[in-house]
Design an enzyme around this catalytic site. Structure first.
Site, PDB file in Angstrom:
ATOM      1  N   ASP A 136     -85.340 120.028  -6.920  1.00  0.00           N
ATOM      2  CA  ASP A 136     -83.611 118.796  -7.207  1.00  0.00           C
ATOM      3  C   ASP A 136     -83.307 118.715  -5.669  1.00  0.00           C
ATOM      4  O   ASP A 136     -82.526 118.988  -4.458  1.00  0.00           O
ATOM      5  CB  ASP A 136     -82.864 120.342  -7.337  1.00  0.00           C
ATOM      6  CG  ASP A 136     -81.455 119.399  -7.763  1.00  0.00           C
ATOM      7  OD1 ASP A 136     -81.300 118.012  -7.785  1.00  0.00           O
ATOM      8  OD2 ASP A 136     -80.504 120.019  -8.301  1.00  0.00           O
ATOM      9  N   HIS A 179     -80.101 116.747 -16.605  1.00  0.00           N
ATOM     10  CA  HIS A 179     -79.720 117.304 -15.720  1.00  0.00           C
ATOM     11  C   HIS A 179     -77.955 117.469 -15.283  1.00  0.00           C
ATOM     12  O   HIS A 179     -77.950 116.116 -15.318  1.00  0.00           O
ATOM     13  CB  HIS A 179     -80.856 117.293 -14.125  1.00  0.00           C
ATOM     14  CG  HIS A 179     -79.941 118.661 -12.763  1.00  0.00           C
ATOM     15  ND1 HIS A 179     -80.870 119.940 -12.647  1.00  0.00           N
ATOM     16  CD2 HIS A 179     -79.442 118.687 -11.788  1.00  0.00           C
ATOM     17  CE1 HIS A 179     -80.358 120.694 -11.610  1.00  0.00           C
ATOM     18  NE2 HIS A 179     -79.405 119.068 -11.573  1.00  0.00           N
ATOM     19  N   HIS A 235     -75.869 122.557 -13.216  1.00  0.00           N
ATOM     20  CA  HIS A 235     -76.182 123.514 -11.891  1.00  0.00           C
ATOM     21  C   HIS A 235     -74.656 123.200 -11.175  1.00  0.00           C
ATOM     22  O   HIS A 235     -73.834 122.665 -11.491  1.00  0.00           O
ATOM     23  CB  HIS A 235     -76.928 121.894 -11.305  1.00  0.00           C
ATOM     24  CG  HIS A 235     -77.554 122.691  -9.630  1.00  0.00           C
ATOM     25  ND1 HIS A 235     -77.853 121.743  -9.021  1.00  0.00           N
ATOM     26  CD2 HIS A 235     -77.128 123.364  -8.904  1.00  0.00           C
ATOM     27  CE1 HIS A 235     -77.889 122.311  -7.993  1.00  0.00           C
ATOM     28  NE2 HIS A 235     -77.202 123.736  -7.490  1.00  0.00           N
ATOM     29  N   MET A 290     -72.288 124.416  -8.570  1.00  0.00           N
ATOM     30  CA  MET A 290     -72.095 123.557  -7.627  1.00  0.00           C
ATOM     31  C   MET A 290     -70.451 124.189  -6.910  1.00  0.00           C
ATOM     32  O   MET A 290     -69.571 123.433  -6.674  1.00  0.00           O
ATOM     33  CB  MET A 290     -72.987 123.162  -7.287  1.00  0.00           C
ATOM     34  CG  MET A 290     -74.035 122.301  -6.982  1.00  0.00           C
ATOM     35  SD  MET A 290     -74.894 120.999  -6.315  1.00  0.00           S
ATOM     36  CE  MET A 290     -74.782 120.345  -7.934  1.00  0.00           C
ATOM     37  N   SER A 292     -81.451 114.030 -13.165  1.00  0.00           N
ATOM     38  CA  SER A 292     -79.831 114.238 -13.037  1.00  0.00           C
ATOM     39  C   SER A 292     -78.892 112.682 -13.203  1.00  0.00           C
ATOM     40  O   SER A 292     -79.167 111.585 -13.098  1.00  0.00           O
ATOM     41  CB  SER A 292     -79.494 114.280 -11.593  1.00  0.00           C
ATOM     42  OG  SER A 292     -78.618 114.341 -11.226  1.00  0.00           O
ATOM     43  N   MET A 306     -83.209 123.920  -3.675  1.00  0.00           N
ATOM     44  CA  MET A 306     -82.857 122.387  -3.633  1.00  0.00           C
ATOM     45  C   MET A 306     -83.548 121.499  -1.843  1.00  0.00           C
ATOM     46  O   MET A 306     -83.391 122.949  -0.918  1.00  0.00           O
ATOM     47  CB  MET A 306     -80.925 123.584  -2.510  1.00  0.00           C
ATOM     48  CG  MET A 306     -80.387 123.172  -3.989  1.00  0.00           C
ATOM     49  SD  MET A 306     -79.847 122.403  -5.297  1.00  0.00           S
ATOM     50  CE  MET A 306     -79.946 120.587  -3.957  1.00  0.00           C
ATOM     51  N   ASP A 341     -75.023 118.529 -12.759  1.00  0.00           N
ATOM     52  CA  ASP A 341     -74.422 118.832 -11.417  1.00  0.00           C
ATOM     53  C   ASP A 341     -73.029 118.934 -10.836  1.00  0.00           C
ATOM     54  O   ASP A 341     -72.212 117.924 -11.375  1.00  0.00           O
ATOM     55  CB  ASP A 341     -74.719 117.735  -9.973  1.00  0.00           C
ATOM     56  CG  ASP A 341     -76.152 117.541  -9.792  1.00  0.00           C
ATOM     57  OD1 ASP A 341     -76.900 118.820  -9.791  1.00  0.00           O
ATOM     58  OD2 ASP A 341     -77.158 116.528 -10.344  1.00  0.00           O
ATOM     59  N   MET A 349     -69.681 119.883  -9.787  1.00  0.00           N
ATOM     60  CA  MET A 349     -68.893 120.264  -8.207  1.00  0.00           C
ATOM     61  C   MET A 349     -67.339 120.169  -8.538  1.00  0.00           C
ATOM     62  O   MET A 349     -66.932 119.117  -8.539  1.00  0.00           O
ATOM     63  CB  MET A 349     -69.824 119.181  -7.205  1.00  0.00           C
ATOM     64  CG  MET A 349     -71.829 118.863  -7.951  1.00  0.00           C
ATOM     65  SD  MET A 349     -71.513 117.201  -6.073  1.00  0.00           S
ATOM     66  CE  MET A 349     -73.605 117.335  -7.234  1.00  0.00           C
TER      67      MET A 349
HETATM   68  C1  DX5 Z   1     -77.754 117.220  -5.113  1.00  0.00           C
HETATM   69  C2  DX5 Z   1     -77.838 117.154  -7.804  1.00  0.00           C
HETATM   70  C3  DX5 Z   1     -78.761 116.625  -7.410  1.00  0.00           C
HETATM   71  C4  DX5 Z   1     -79.074 115.238  -6.817  1.00  0.00           C
HETATM   72  C5  DX5 Z   1     -80.672 115.029  -6.809  1.00  0.00           C
HETATM   73  O1  DX5 Z   1     -76.265 118.135  -4.648  1.00  0.00           O
HETATM   74  O2  DX5 Z   1     -77.817 118.704  -7.205  1.00  0.00           O
HETATM   75  O3  DX5 Z   1     -79.409 116.964  -8.456  1.00  0.00           O
HETATM   76  O4  DX5 Z   1     -78.103 114.813  -8.476  1.00  0.00           O
HETATM   77  O5  DX5 Z   1     -80.365 113.431  -7.116  1.00  0.00           O
HETATM   78  P1  DX5 Z   1     -81.378 112.882  -6.227  1.00  0.00           P
HETATM   79  O6  DX5 Z   1     -82.338 113.064  -6.666  1.00  0.00           O
HETATM   80  O7  DX5 Z   1     -80.962 111.750  -6.733  1.00  0.00           O
HETATM   81  O8  DX5 Z   1     -81.404 113.221  -3.813  1.00  0.00           O
HETATM   82 ZN    ZN Z   2     -78.861 119.190  -9.427  1.00  0.00          ZN
END
Ligand code: DX5
Ligand code: ZN
Length: 222
Positions: free
Chosen positions: A177, A35, A68, A70, A10, A139, A37, A39
């Site tokens: 994740d 991956h 992903h 969010m 990620s 999650m 993220d 947001m």
């Molecule tokens: C959290 C994200 C994850 C995050 C995981 O909201 O969806 O993808 O990057 O990171 P680690 O591996 O650091 O928990």
């Molecule tokens: Zn994620």
């Protein structure tokens, strides 16, 4: 059926001033997907990046981009993310009103569709979608930030989902994740996980390539 084990670093924890080199390092370590993220400061209390970064990543790697979402009303942005190069798009059960229509839209536009569920969301809430979905993203932390600790009851959820998958011979991948590290990845793998997202454990380590290889080796035997 034996499904491949996939390591998906990620980039939330990557050094964005040197993204290309960071991607090369995980590629050297045998990463399978990247991956991403997304947001928006609304669905989660943090803001990251949008389609432009996906477009830039598309130019620097051939690995599948696992996006992903969010964000609020993700259905309004799906086309744009796919245009920019997303291969997998996961939307949250907690946010999307018409999950079926949104999944169909993702597939119609040529990407693979995933549904993400937060730690407190039960498998029952998505059961009717399991025959037709490509991926379920469990999650194992509350979404919003990298570097949090793995929520242990996620193991039970992975097992439960994997049992349903085996019983009905479904094809979806199980992705986990949040909080994955070398100490817990084997247990998560044995529970039935196929796709392992790791941010902090890879990008905040001393050697990005070596950490990627190490995580991959810890799951490849199961
Ligand atoms: C959290 C994200 C994850 C995050 C995981 O909201 O969806 O993808 O990057 O990171 P680690 O591996 O650091 O928990
Ligand atoms: Zn994620």
């Amino acid at each position: 059926m034996i499904q491949q084990k996939i390591i998906a670093p990620s980039i939330l924890s990557a050094d964005f001033s040197n993204l290309q080199q960071q991607i090369r390092s995980v590629e050297l370590g045998g990463a399978d997907w990247i991956h991403c993220d997304i947001m928006d400061g609304q669905f989660v209390p943090n803001i990251t990046f949008g389609p432009l970064v996906i477009k830039a990543l598309r130019r620097i790697t051939k690995l599948p981009l696992d996006v992903h979402l969010m964000i609020k009303t993700p259905e309004n942005f799906i086309e744009r993310f796919i245009e920019c190069g997303a291969n997998y798009i996961s939307i949250h059960q907690e946010e999307v009103v018409n999950l079926n229509a949104t999944i169909n839209l993702i597939k119609k536009l040529g990407a693979n569709a995933g549904i993400a569920i937060n730690p407190e969301t039960k498998i029952e809430t998505i059961e009717n979608l399991l025959p037709s979905i490509d991926l379920i993203l469990i999650m194992s932390v509350n979404p919003g930030f990298g570097g949090q600790s793995f929520i242990q009851h996620s193991i039970q959820k992975i097992k439960e989902l994997n049992e349903i998958k085996t019983k009905f011979n479904f094809n979806f991948l199980i992705e986990v994740d949040g909080g994955i590290c070398k100490k817990n990845i084997s247990e998560i793998s044995v529970a039935g996980c196929n796709v392992f997202v790791a941010g902090n454990a890879i990008f905040n380590s001393d050697n990005i390539s070596a950490s990627t290889i190490e995580l991959k080796n810890l799951v490849s035997n199961y």
